[in-house]
Design a protein around this motif. Structure first.
Motif: not given
Length: 230
Positions: A194-209
């Motif tokens: 759950q922690v890793v998923d959260n970190l990865l989801t945020n990384a994808v969300k806030y990293t530009p295309n």
């Protein structure tokens, strides 16, 4: 400390000859409700301070016990509500999946699109219900960790596999810097993922295309470290 292991209701007042702040802090930290200096109990002394300390300690303990009961009731209520929501949501998800599998005949493209929306919405609703229940348990202090020996490398890889589609959609680059050998650790596998998923989801969300996300897992001197950089 021993009393508190078995009884949260009894009021505990420490009698001490050392009247300083450190003693008071230590007493409260270990479960006491108040402390009284022996000097205040000398023959002929005014008992007002002792009586006041006992009254305050009793009120404090009663408040803590009431708060614990309220938190338990709240946790039970959350569990009932989420359980009642989870059953019909799961029924909707299962029914939609059966329709998509063709169990009741062929579907037009428009019907398939609508049922996929229903199925995806049901999955999302189930996820929200589960998250809500977990947050309620954490808030009430009842979350239990089921720790076991697990391979952190395998758990991280499992999270990476679920995020790949989102990364490709945004044209991002994923760098997975993982060791060749397993990293065994004593963790709650489900919570860790759950922690890793959260970190990865945020990384994808806030990293530009077109941006880059780096996931690195290392073990050094009996310390396991996971980092997600974006």
């Amino acid at each position: 400390k021993r009393i508190r292991e078995h009884d949260q209701k009894v009021t505990i007042v420490i009698l001490t000859a050392a009247g300083n702040v450190r003693v008071a802090i230590d007493a409260i930290r270990h479960g006491a409700d108040a402390y009284v200096r022996k000097q205040n109990l000398s023959l002929g002394s005014d008992p007002a301070e002792l009586i006041y300390s006992l009254e305050q300690a009793s009120e404090r303990r009663a408040g803590l016990v009431a708060q614990q009961k309220l938190e338990q009731v709240r946790a039970d209520l959350y569990a009932i509500v989420t359980h009642d929501l989870r059953n019909p949501t799961s029924c909707i998800q299962t029914s939609a999946e059966m329709l998509l599998n063709g169990d009741y005949g062929a579907l037009t493209s428009e019907q398939t699109e609508l049922i996929e929306i229903i199925a995806n919405s049901a999955v999302k609703m189930n996820t929200l219900i589960n998250d809500y229940l977990e947050f309620a348990r954490i808030d009430a202090g009842f979350l239990k960790l089921s720790r076991e020996t697990a391979d952190l490398r395998a758990l991280v890889q499992a999270s990476l596999s679920t995020i790949q589609l989102q990364i490709r959609t945004k044209g991002q680059t994923l760098i997975a810097d993982l060791p060749q050998e397993p990293i065994w650790s004593d963790v709650d596998s489900e919570r860790f993922v759950q922690v890793v998923d959260n970190l990865l989801t945020n990384a994808v969300k806030y990293t530009p295309n077109g941006g880059t996300i780096t996931v690195r897992l290392r073990s050094h001197n009996d310390v396991d470290e996971l980092s997600v950089s974006d």
